[in-house]
Scaffold this motif. Structure first.
Motif, mmCIF file in Angstrom:
data_model
loop_
_atom_site.group_PDB
_atom_site.id
_atom_site.type_symbol
_atom_site.label_atom_id
_atom_site.label_comp_id
_atom_site.label_asym_id
_atom_site.label_seq_id
_atom_site.Cartn_x
_atom_site.Cartn_y
_atom_site.Cartn_z
ATOM 1 N N SER A 62 63.929 74.997 57.074
ATOM 2 C CA SER A 62 64.804 76.019 57.420
ATOM 3 C C SER A 62 65.896 75.172 57.742
ATOM 4 O O SER A 62 65.966 74.243 58.829
ATOM 5 C CB SER A 62 64.377 76.708 58.738
ATOM 6 O OG SER A 62 63.934 75.852 59.642
ATOM 7 N N GLU A 63 67.277 75.153 57.034
ATOM 8 C CA GLU A 63 68.198 74.448 57.207
ATOM 9 C C GLU A 63 69.580 75.260 57.149
ATOM 10 O O GLU A 63 69.722 76.343 56.658
ATOM 11 C CB GLU A 63 68.603 73.444 56.030
ATOM 12 C CG GLU A 63 67.244 72.453 55.493
ATOM 13 C CD GLU A 63 67.315 71.961 54.350
ATOM 14 O OE1 GLU A 63 67.754 72.721 53.418
ATOM 15 O OE2 GLU A 63 66.376 70.701 54.188
ATOM 16 N N MET A 64 70.691 74.639 57.861
ATOM 17 C CA MET A 64 71.716 75.462 57.795
ATOM 18 C C MET A 64 72.305 75.559 56.351
ATOM 19 O O MET A 64 72.108 74.374 55.473
ATOM 20 C CB MET A 64 72.917 74.770 58.631
ATOM 21 C CG MET A 64 72.581 74.935 60.121
ATOM 22 S SD MET A 64 74.071 74.345 61.151
ATOM 23 C CE MET A 64 75.256 75.494 60.768
ATOM 24 N N VAL A 65 73.251 76.457 55.863
ATOM 25 C CA VAL A 65 73.499 76.653 54.572
ATOM 26 C C VAL A 65 74.870 75.622 54.312
ATOM 27 O O VAL A 65 74.605 75.113 53.252
ATOM 28 C CB VAL A 65 74.085 78.012 54.341
ATOM 29 C CG1 VAL A 65 74.826 78.296 53.023
ATOM 30 C CG2 VAL A 65 73.021 78.916 54.603
ATOM 31 N N THR A 66 75.377 75.146 55.286
ATOM 32 C CA THR A 66 76.384 74.191 54.871
ATOM 33 C C THR A 66 76.433 73.441 56.201
ATOM 34 O O THR A 66 76.301 73.716 57.323
ATOM 35 C CB THR A 66 77.857 74.912 54.580
ATOM 36 O OG1 THR A 66 78.743 73.948 54.546
ATOM 37 C CG2 THR A 66 78.137 75.805 55.752
ATOM 38 N N ASP A 67 76.903 72.096 56.001
ATOM 39 C CA ASP A 67 77.060 71.107 56.890
ATOM 40 C C ASP A 67 78.088 71.405 58.084
ATOM 41 O O ASP A 67 78.123 71.368 59.330
ATOM 42 C CB ASP A 67 77.117 69.672 56.604
ATOM 43 C CG ASP A 67 75.951 69.176 56.047
ATOM 44 O OD1 ASP A 67 74.849 69.884 56.381
ATOM 45 O OD2 ASP A 67 75.884 68.491 54.982
ATOM 46 N N ASN A 68 79.481 71.649 57.456
ATOM 47 C CA ASN A 68 80.438 72.217 57.979
ATOM 48 C C ASN A 68 80.823 73.873 58.407
ATOM 49 O O ASN A 68 81.926 74.270 57.926
ATOM 50 C CB ASN A 68 81.832 71.463 57.476
ATOM 51 C CG ASN A 68 81.908 71.742 55.869
ATOM 52 O OD1 ASN A 68 81.004 72.367 55.454
ATOM 53 N ND2 ASN A 68 82.846 71.121 55.498
ATOM 54 N N TYR A 69 79.700 74.580 58.924
ATOM 55 C CA TYR A 69 79.956 75.746 59.181
ATOM 56 C C TYR A 69 81.164 76.151 59.691
ATOM 57 O O TYR A 69 81.553 77.285 59.361
ATOM 58 C CB TYR A 69 78.528 75.977 59.984
ATOM 59 C CG TYR A 69 78.223 77.497 60.295
ATOM 60 C CD1 TYR A 69 78.005 78.454 59.519
ATOM 61 C CD2 TYR A 69 78.731 78.079 61.473
ATOM 62 C CE1 TYR A 69 77.794 79.749 59.689
ATOM 63 C CE2 TYR A 69 78.688 79.258 61.716
ATOM 64 C CZ TYR A 69 78.121 80.106 60.836
ATOM 65 O OH TYR A 69 77.938 81.590 61.206
ATOM 66 N N LYS A 86 87.930 79.951 57.444
ATOM 67 C CA LYS A 86 88.501 80.414 56.174
ATOM 68 C C LYS A 86 87.844 81.654 55.746
ATOM 69 O O LYS A 86 88.136 81.916 54.515
ATOM 70 C CB LYS A 86 88.427 79.219 55.171
ATOM 71 C CG LYS A 86 88.928 78.143 55.949
ATOM 72 C CD LYS A 86 88.764 76.898 54.662
ATOM 73 C CE LYS A 86 89.141 75.492 55.150
ATOM 74 N NZ LYS A 86 88.746 74.525 54.324
ATOM 75 N N TYR A 87 86.739 82.346 56.175
ATOM 76 C CA TYR A 87 86.094 83.421 55.769
ATOM 77 C C TYR A 87 87.040 84.452 55.205
ATOM 78 O O TYR A 87 86.582 85.331 54.459
ATOM 79 C CB TYR A 87 85.132 83.625 56.644
ATOM 80 C CG TYR A 87 83.850 84.546 55.909
ATOM 81 C CD1 TYR A 87 82.962 83.694 54.968
ATOM 82 C CD2 TYR A 87 83.676 85.734 56.139
ATOM 83 C CE1 TYR A 87 82.273 84.429 54.113
ATOM 84 C CE2 TYR A 87 82.766 86.481 55.316
ATOM 85 C CZ TYR A 87 82.028 85.778 54.322
ATOM 86 O OH TYR A 87 81.004 86.746 53.637
ATOM 87 N N GLN A 88 88.148 84.747 55.868
ATOM 88 C CA GLN A 88 88.851 85.829 55.507
ATOM 89 C C GLN A 88 89.158 85.695 54.024
ATOM 90 O O GLN A 88 89.482 86.772 53.429
ATOM 91 C CB GLN A 88 90.072 86.087 56.346
ATOM 92 C CG GLN A 88 90.877 87.150 56.113
ATOM 93 C CD GLN A 88 90.269 88.458 56.234
ATOM 94 O OE1 GLN A 88 89.585 88.577 57.429
ATOM 95 N NE2 GLN A 88 90.051 89.460 55.613
ATOM 96 N N ASP A 89 89.679 84.297 53.494
ATOM 97 C CA ASP A 89 90.031 84.160 52.241
ATOM 98 C C ASP A 89 88.859 84.700 51.245
ATOM 99 O O ASP A 89 89.092 85.195 50.154
ATOM 100 C CB ASP A 89 90.415 82.897 52.007
ATOM 101 C CG ASP A 89 91.577 82.516 52.883
ATOM 102 O OD1 ASP A 89 92.279 83.264 52.953
ATOM 103 O OD2 ASP A 89 91.624 81.182 53.065
ATOM 104 N N VAL A 90 87.555 84.372 51.611
ATOM 105 C CA VAL A 90 86.451 84.851 51.074
ATOM 106 C C VAL A 90 86.307 86.446 50.996
ATOM 107 O O VAL A 90 86.246 86.950 49.813
ATOM 108 C CB VAL A 90 85.158 84.111 51.405
ATOM 109 C CG1 VAL A 90 83.850 84.673 50.840
ATOM 110 C CG2 VAL A 90 85.028 82.748 51.341
ATOM 111 N N ILE A 91 86.610 87.057 51.988
ATOM 112 C CA ILE A 91 86.470 88.334 51.941
ATOM 113 C C ILE A 91 87.595 88.892 51.204
ATOM 114 O O ILE A 91 87.342 90.038 50.206
ATOM 115 C CB ILE A 91 86.600 88.859 53.283
ATOM 116 C CG1 ILE A 91 85.516 88.648 54.374
ATOM 117 C CG2 ILE A 91 86.930 90.377 53.732
ATOM 118 C CD1 ILE A 91 85.836 89.033 55.914
ATOM 119 N N ASP A 92 88.968 88.420 51.045
ATOM 120 C CA ASP A 92 89.832 88.942 50.211
ATOM 121 C C ASP A 92 89.539 88.807 48.711
ATOM 122 O O ASP A 92 89.610 89.671 47.815
ATOM 123 C CB ASP A 92 91.210 88.248 50.583
ATOM 124 C CG ASP A 92 91.656 88.782 51.960
ATOM 125 O OD1 ASP A 92 91.261 89.563 52.526
ATOM 126 O OD2 ASP A 92 92.752 87.617 52.553
#
Length: 150
Positions: A35-42, A48-54
């Motif tokens: 069980s690991e985190m998906v990314t190291d720099n979460y 920056k997740y709003q860019d992903v949503i857009d």
């Protein structure tokens, strides 16, 4: 043989409870070793997740979307015919849900049929999340697929 009294019952119940707790301690955590985190720099990526949503919204609004298919020799992604290498950059991230050592991240070039293949040799049996990201005419798009490779 002695009679079974309430004192014996209390000791037996306490012993059974201790055995149950110890079995929970040693048996159940073994199923969650990877069980690991998906990314190291979460936290940076969360900002920056709003860019992903857009980008996902723009991809959902497209008339023709890239088509994903599993074939014997790998995973094939086919883009609509209007996409080409001069105005489109494509990259993908294939995240393994249980072991980040099996993740694949790569920019790709579309072939003459406006497609690319992720070869079966790099895939292991299991669950993946395919994140397909592309930029066409300076507009970002993103689509996510759940992949079960057998």
């Amino acid at each position: 043989m002695k009679n079974f009294s309430w004192g014996h019952g209390v000791v037996l119940a306490l012993f059974a409870f201790i055995v149950f707790i110890l079995s929970m301690l040693f048996l159940f955590p073994n199923g969650q070793k990877n069980s690991e985190m998906v990314t190291d720099n979460y936290y940076e990526e969360e900002l920056k997740y709003q860019d992903v949503i857009d980008a996902k919204k723009k991809a959902d609004d497209l008339q023709e979307k890239p088509v994903y298919s599993q074939e014997k020799n790998g995973i094939k992604i086919v883009f609509p015919k209007e996409y080409n290498n001069t105005n489109t950059t494509v990259k993908f991230v294939l995240n393994r849900t249980d072991d980040q050592n099996l993740d694949i991240k790569k920019p790709v070039q579309l072939d003459a049929a406006q497609s690319f293949m992720i070869p079966a040799q790099v895939l292991k049996v299991g669950n993946y999340t395919l994140r397909l990201m592309w930029t066409k005419d300076k507009t970002d798009y993103r689509m996510d697929y759940d992949v079960i490779w057998k």
